[in-house]
Design a protein around this motif. Structure first.
Motif, PDB file in Angstrom:
ATOM      1  N   ASN A  58       0.834  -1.208   0.000  1.00 26.13           N
ATOM      2  CA  ASN A  58       0.000   0.000   0.000  1.00 26.13           C
ATOM      3  C   ASN A  58       0.869   1.259   0.000  1.00 26.13           C
ATOM      4  O   ASN A  58       0.541   2.242  -0.668  1.00 26.13           O
ATOM      5  N   ILE A  59       1.959   1.213   0.723  1.00 29.23           N
ATOM      6  CA  ILE A  59       2.872   2.371   0.751  1.00 29.23           C
ATOM      7  C   ILE A  59       3.502   2.553  -0.623  1.00 29.23           C
ATOM      8  O   ILE A  59       3.534   3.658  -1.162  1.00 29.23           O
ATOM      9  N   ARG A  60       3.993   1.476  -1.229  1.00 32.39           N
ATOM     10  CA  ARG A  60       4.628   1.558  -2.554  1.00 32.39           C
ATOM     11  C   ARG A  60       3.662   2.052  -3.627  1.00 32.39           C
ATOM     12  O   ARG A  60       4.068   2.689  -4.585  1.00 32.39           O
ATOM     13  N   ARG A  61       2.379   1.760  -3.471  1.00 30.31           N
ATOM     14  CA  ARG A  61       1.377   2.231  -4.437  1.00 30.31           C
ATOM     15  C   ARG A  61       0.962   3.674  -4.158  1.00 30.31           C
ATOM     16  O   ARG A  61       0.183   4.252  -4.907  1.00 30.31           O
ATOM     17  N   GLY A  62       1.479   4.240  -3.077  1.00 31.97           N
ATOM     18  CA  GLY A  62       1.159   5.621  -2.752  1.00 31.97           C
ATOM     19  C   GLY A  62      -0.240   5.803  -2.217  1.00 31.97           C
ATOM     20  O   GLY A  62      -0.845   6.851  -2.423  1.00 31.97           O
ATOM     21  N   GLN A  63      -0.752   4.812  -1.524  1.00 36.25           N
ATOM     22  CA  GLN A  63      -2.115   4.858  -1.019  1.00 36.25           C
ATOM     23  C   GLN A  63      -2.194   5.532   0.351  1.00 36.25           C
ATOM     24  O   GLN A  63      -2.914   5.072   1.236  1.00 36.25           O
ATOM     25  N   CYS A  64      -1.460   6.603   0.505  1.00 39.08           N
ATOM     26  CA  CYS A  64      -1.498   7.362   1.751  1.00 39.08           C
ATOM     27  C   CYS A  64      -1.122   8.810   1.460  1.00 39.08           C
ATOM     28  O   CYS A  64      -0.496   9.105   0.453  1.00 39.08           O
ATOM     29  N   GLN A  65      -1.535   9.668   2.357  1.00 38.73           N
ATOM     30  CA  GLN A  65      -1.205  11.084   2.214  1.00 38.73           C
ATOM     31  C   GLN A  65       0.081  11.423   2.958  1.00 38.73           C
ATOM     32  O   GLN A  65       0.799  12.333   2.566  1.00 38.73           O
ATOM     33  N   LEU A  66       0.337  10.695   4.038  1.00 38.63           N
ATOM     34  CA  LEU A  66       1.550  10.878   4.825  1.00 38.63           C
ATOM     35  C   LEU A  66       2.238   9.531   4.970  1.00 38.63           C
ATOM     36  O   LEU A  66       1.579   8.527   5.268  1.00 38.63           O
ATOM     37  N   VAL A  67       3.540   9.493   4.759  1.00 37.06           N
ATOM     38  CA  VAL A  67       4.291   8.260   4.982  1.00 37.06           C
ATOM     39  C   VAL A  67       5.480   8.583   5.887  1.00 37.06           C
ATOM     40  O   VAL A  67       6.300   9.437   5.569  1.00 37.06           O
ATOM     41  N   PHE A  68       5.488   7.925   7.051  1.00 45.02           N
ATOM     42  CA  PHE A  68       6.487   8.168   8.090  1.00 45.02           C
ATOM     43  C   PHE A  68       7.551   7.085   8.075  1.00 45.02           C
ATOM     44  O   PHE A  68       7.252   5.908   7.878  1.00 45.02           O
ATOM     45  N   GLY A  69       8.791   7.487   8.308  1.00 48.43           N
ATOM     46  CA  GLY A  69       9.881   6.525   8.429  1.00 48.43           C
ATOM     47  C   GLY A  69      11.068   7.154   9.134  1.00 48.43           C
ATOM     48  O   GLY A  69      11.238   8.373   9.122  1.00 48.43           O
ATOM     49  N   SER A  70      11.872   6.316   9.742  1.00 51.25           N
ATOM     50  CA  SER A  70      13.075   6.793  10.420  1.00 51.25           C
ATOM     51  C   SER A  70      14.155   7.115   9.396  1.00 51.25           C
ATOM     52  O   SER A  70      14.108   6.618   8.262  1.00 51.25           O
ATOM     53  N   PRO A  71      15.149   7.907   9.766  1.00 49.05           N
ATOM     54  CA  PRO A  71      16.256   8.166   8.833  1.00 49.05           C
ATOM     55  C   PRO A  71      16.924   6.863   8.404  1.00 49.05           C
ATOM     56  O   PRO A  71      17.295   6.703   7.242  1.00 49.05           O
ATOM     57  N   GLU A  72      17.049   5.929   9.337  1.00 47.78           N
ATOM     58  CA  GLU A  72      17.687   4.652   9.025  1.00 47.78           C
ATOM     59  C   GLU A  72      16.877   3.862   8.005  1.00 47.78           C
ATOM     60  O   GLU A  72      17.449   3.230   7.105  1.00 47.78           O
ATOM     61  N   ALA A  73      15.550   3.883   8.116  1.00 49.90           N
ATOM     62  CA  ALA A  73      14.714   3.167   7.147  1.00 49.90           C
ATOM     63  C   ALA A  73      14.861   3.776   5.761  1.00 49.90           C
ATOM     64  O   ALA A  73      15.034   3.054   4.769  1.00 49.90           O
ATOM     65  N   TRP A  74      14.786   5.099   5.662  1.00 54.00           N
ATOM     66  CA  TRP A  74      14.874   5.773   4.358  1.00 54.00           C
ATOM     67  C   TRP A  74      16.248   5.618   3.724  1.00 54.00           C
ATOM     68  O   TRP A  74      16.365   5.520   2.512  1.00 54.00           O
ATOM     69  N   VAL A  75      17.310   5.598   4.515  1.00 55.74           N
ATOM     70  CA  VAL A  75      18.672   5.577   3.972  1.00 55.74           C
ATOM     71  C   VAL A  75      19.230   4.168   3.825  1.00 55.74           C
ATOM     72  O   VAL A  75      19.850   3.847   2.813  1.00 55.74           O
ATOM     73  N   LEU A  76      19.014   3.299   4.804  1.00 56.24           N
ATOM     74  CA  LEU A  76      19.676   1.994   4.822  1.00 56.24           C
ATOM     75  C   LEU A  76      18.886   0.857   4.171  1.00 56.24           C
ATOM     76  O   LEU A  76      19.470  -0.135   3.774  1.00 56.24           O
ATOM     77  N   GLN A  77      17.576   0.997   4.089  1.00 59.21           N
ATOM     78  CA  GLN A  77      16.768  -0.089   3.529  1.00 59.21           C
ATOM     79  C   GLN A  77      16.462   0.192   2.061  1.00 59.21           C
ATOM     80  O   GLN A  77      15.721   1.126   1.735  1.00 59.21           O
ATOM     81  N   ASN A  78      17.052  -0.619   1.191  1.00 59.27           N
ATOM     82  CA  ASN A  78      16.930  -0.411  -0.255  1.00 59.27           C
ATOM     83  C   ASN A  78      15.483  -0.276  -0.722  1.00 59.27           C
ATOM     84  O   ASN A  78      15.186   0.559  -1.572  1.00 59.27           O
ATOM     85  N   LYS A  79      14.585  -1.104  -0.182  1.00 59.28           N
ATOM     86  CA  LYS A  79      13.205  -1.075  -0.683  1.00 59.28           C
ATOM     87  C   LYS A  79      12.558   0.283  -0.462  1.00 59.28           C
ATOM     88  O   LYS A  79      11.789   0.739  -1.305  1.00 59.28           O
ATOM     89  N   TRP A  80      12.875   0.959   0.644  1.00 58.68           N
ATOM     90  CA  TRP A  80      12.281   2.274   0.900  1.00 58.68           C
ATOM     91  C   TRP A  80      13.031   3.370   0.161  1.00 58.68           C
ATOM     92  O   TRP A  80      12.435   4.257  -0.420  1.00 58.68           O
ATOM     93  N   ARG A  81      14.339   3.291   0.179  1.00 56.23           N
ATOM     94  CA  ARG A  81      15.142   4.307  -0.529  1.00 56.23           C
ATOM     95  C   ARG A  81      14.836   4.281  -2.025  1.00 56.23           C
ATOM     96  O   ARG A  81      14.616   5.317  -2.642  1.00 56.23           O
ATOM     97  N   ASP A  82      14.783   3.086  -2.611  1.00 56.56           N
ATOM     98  CA  ASP A  82      14.504   2.949  -4.041  1.00 56.56           C
ATOM     99  C   ASP A  82      13.076   3.375  -4.382  1.00 56.56           C
ATOM    100  O   ASP A  82      12.814   3.868  -5.475  1.00 56.56           O
TER     101      ASP A  82
END
Length: 106
Positions: A36-60
């Motif tokens: 659901n997040i990857r399809r953009g089915q939200c208005q706000l998407v929260f994540g830690s700096p580590e999730a956004w930077v270190l986890q390829n699936k979220w960074r990509d």
């Protein structure tokens, strides 16, 4: 869609709940359905700096068409601490290194 980078899981959980009180759809990386997040089915998407930077699936994911076409802005909670948390002074250990690397990925 707004991407929110937040350093505290408890804070993100509270903000996701509070957003729903205002009629907004909010999701948290690692908690809510990743499809659901990857399809953009939200208005706000929260994540830690580590999730956004270190986890390829979220960074990509940030480079996908869905996100490129729909992200209005990126908000960094506690941004005033990046200089302290994300950088290393002489002889110091970096506390939250991913804070200092956000600009390279987001």
């Amino acid at each position: 869609m707004v991407v929110v980078v937040s350093p505290l899981l408890a804070l993100m959980e509270d903000q996701v709940k509070e957003a729903s009180n205002f009629g907004l759809t909010a999701m948290q990386l690692g908690v809510d359905n990743p499809a659901n997040i990857r399809r953009g089915q939200c208005q706000l998407v929260f994540g830690s700096p580590e999730a956004w930077v270190l986890q390829n699936k979220w960074r990509d994911m940030l480079g996908t068409k869905v996100f490129q076409d729909n992200v209005l802005c990126v908000v960094v909670d506690e941004v005033h601490l990046i200089y302290k948390w994300g950088k290393r002074g002489k002889g110091e250990k970096v506390f939250r290194e991913c804070f200092g690397k956000l600009g390279e990925h987001i």
